[in-house]
Write an enzyme that holds these catalytic residues in place. Structure first.
Site, PDB file in Angstrom:
ATOM      1  CD  GLU A 145       1.721  -6.045   7.735  1.00  0.00           C
ATOM      2  OE1 GLU A 145       1.733  -7.265   7.510  1.00  0.00           O
ATOM      3  OE2 GLU A 145       2.566  -5.246   7.281  1.00  0.00           O
TER       4      GLU A 145
ATOM      5  CG  HIS B  75      -0.137   0.048   2.523  1.00  0.00           C
ATOM      6  ND1 HIS B  75       0.400   1.191   3.049  1.00  0.00           N
ATOM      7  CD2 HIS B  75       0.207  -0.947   3.372  1.00  0.00           C
ATOM      8  CE1 HIS B  75       1.033   0.926   4.170  1.00  0.00           C
ATOM      9  NE2 HIS B  75       0.936  -0.385   4.389  1.00  0.00           N
TER      10      HIS B  75
END
Length: 208
Positions: free
Chosen positions: A84, A9
């Protein structure tokens, strides 16, 4: 040949400050938005046009995926399983703060879970389940916008790296919106591009 492109990201304020994010839902900052736009331009022009855009359901990943999906005319397929690694009690702390609080465990992380968090083995299992369900076809090119530890874990799984060695050596480290593309042919995997951020070269130097 089936292809998967893994993308980290774009930048957030936590990234810029050196703070762990984990499952905290932190939005892209202005530089991260510019990175996402540059990524979209690069992948929209890929010689093998992407056929799927998947994303972690956390805002920073979804916001990174959105410009690419728009450019391709594809939906973003979000999944909480692409998040994550969960860092529990360490969420929002700086690296220095974690080191001061729990140095022994921090040195073993992510092979050992953070307090109230998960280990890289836990992470690998949940992410693998997403990819098993995806059932890509030989002509598909899936772009997966996710997070740093997720990407390292997948590269280790697919390329046969030892995770402890790769983590210690920062092998395959992905800066924000860096990407790796892998292809499969006759069940053999090859890495076409590793941790490449060439699309960011024209962005303002020093923006983080």
């Amino acid at each position: 040949m089936t292809r998967i492109t893994l993308v980290r990201h774009g930048q957030t304020a936590h990234n810029a400050a050196g703070r762990f994010q984990g499952w905290a839902d932190i939005a892209l900052n202005g530089h991260g938005q510019a990175q996402a736009a540059a990524l979209a331009r690069r992948l929209a022009g890929h010689p093998v046009r992407p056929t799927h855009v998947l994303s972690s359901d956390l805002g920073r990943a979804a916001q990174t995926a959105a410009p690419l999906a728009h450019a391709l005319g594809l939906p973003v397929q979000p999944s909480a399983d692409l998040r994550e690694i969960h860092i529990g009690a360490w969420e929002g702390l700086t690296f220095a703060e974690i080191e001061a609080q729990d140095a022994d465990r921090f040195r073993q992380w992510p092979l050992v879970a953070a307090p109230q968090g998960e280990s890289v083995a836990d992470l690998t299992r949940r992410v693998g389940a997403v990819l098993d369900r995806l059932a890509l076809q030989p002509t598909d090119h899936a772009v997966i916008v996710t997070h740093g530890v997720v990407i390292t874990a997948l590269l280790c799984t697919w390329l046969g790296w030892d995770f402890a060695d790769a983590w210690a050596g920062r092998r395959g480290l992905h800066h924000n919106t860096a990407l790796s593309t892998l292809r499969w042919a006759d069940e053999a995997v090859q890495c076409e591009t590793l941790a490449c951020a060439a699309h960011l070269e024209d962005l303002q130097v020093g923006a983080g």
